[in-house]
Design a protein around this motif. Structure first.
Motif, PDB file in Angstrom:
ATOM      1  N   LYS A 189      -4.953   2.159  -1.848  1.00  0.00           N
ATOM      2  CA  LYS A 189      -5.628   1.373  -0.830  1.00  0.00           C
ATOM      3  C   LYS A 189      -5.876  -0.013  -1.426  1.00  0.00           C
ATOM      4  O   LYS A 189      -6.438  -0.133  -2.513  1.00  0.00           O
ATOM      5  N   THR A 224      -6.772  -3.442  -5.802  1.00  0.00           N
ATOM      6  CA  THR A 224      -6.996  -2.044  -5.475  1.00  0.00           C
ATOM      7  C   THR A 224      -8.454  -1.829  -5.086  1.00  0.00           C
ATOM      8  O   THR A 224      -9.363  -2.368  -5.721  1.00  0.00           O
ATOM      9  N   SER A 235       0.838  -1.208   0.000  1.00  0.00           N
ATOM     10  CA  SER A 235       0.000   0.000   0.000  1.00  0.00           C
ATOM     11  C   SER A 235       0.867   1.251   0.000  1.00  0.00           C
ATOM     12  O   SER A 235       0.597   2.207  -0.732  1.00  0.00           O
TER      13      SER A 235
END
Length: 158
Positions: A134, A156, A128
């Motif tokens: 994220k 993702t 990350s």
């Protein structure tokens, strides 16, 4: 000035797998399996995020083979001994990380349903931080259930 994490002149910075596994099973007994998994993944993600920063990999555009080698050097046999990062590959939108000798699987019997929560979390946090995205992670293959590696898959989150 000594570093609090390495200020053990006789014992050094490492602890045993037996002690680490006792922390996990004790947490499971006190908190339950799900709450423990959440806590260990979160702790691992924090560790991984900080590790990527320490390695200067934040926002890195290195190839996944280079990133894998750097992570392996940090957490493998020449690093903290958390796991060996054997390879990282991208298949479509999925980043797959192949690990072996994970601390979470150590000492577990074949067929165990143990998941690599802290280890996966550490890789998750590092990726990350490296990608700036994220991610959602899942432990898809296990050496405890017939896999050649512990495989963590990351996608993702939009």
């Amino acid at each position: 000035m000594s570093n609090a994490l390495t200020s053990r002149p006789n014992l050094g910075q490492f602890s045993s797998i037996v002690c680490f596994k006792s922390v996990i099973t004790g947490m499971e007994e006190a908190l339950g399996e799900k709450a423990t998994a959440i806590a260990l993944i979160a702790a691992g993600r924090e560790r991984g995020k900080n590790l990527a920063k320490e390695l200067g990999l934040s926002g890195s555009t290195h190839e996944l083979t280079v990133i894998g080698a750097k992570l392996n050097a940090a957490v493998g046999a020449n690093g903290t001994h958390l796991t060996a990062v054997d390879k990282i590959v991208k298949e479509g939108d999925i980043i797959k990380v192949y690990c072996s000798e994970t601390v979470c699987s150590a000492g577990e019997p074949q067929g165990s349903d143990r998941k690599c929560t802290f280890t996966m979390g550490a890789i998750w946090g590092a990726l990350s931080e490296i990608t700036g995205k994220k991610l959602r992670g899942i432990h898809t293959e296990s050496i405890l259930r017939g896999g050649a590696n512990d495989v963590f898959e990351f996608t993702t989150v939009d």
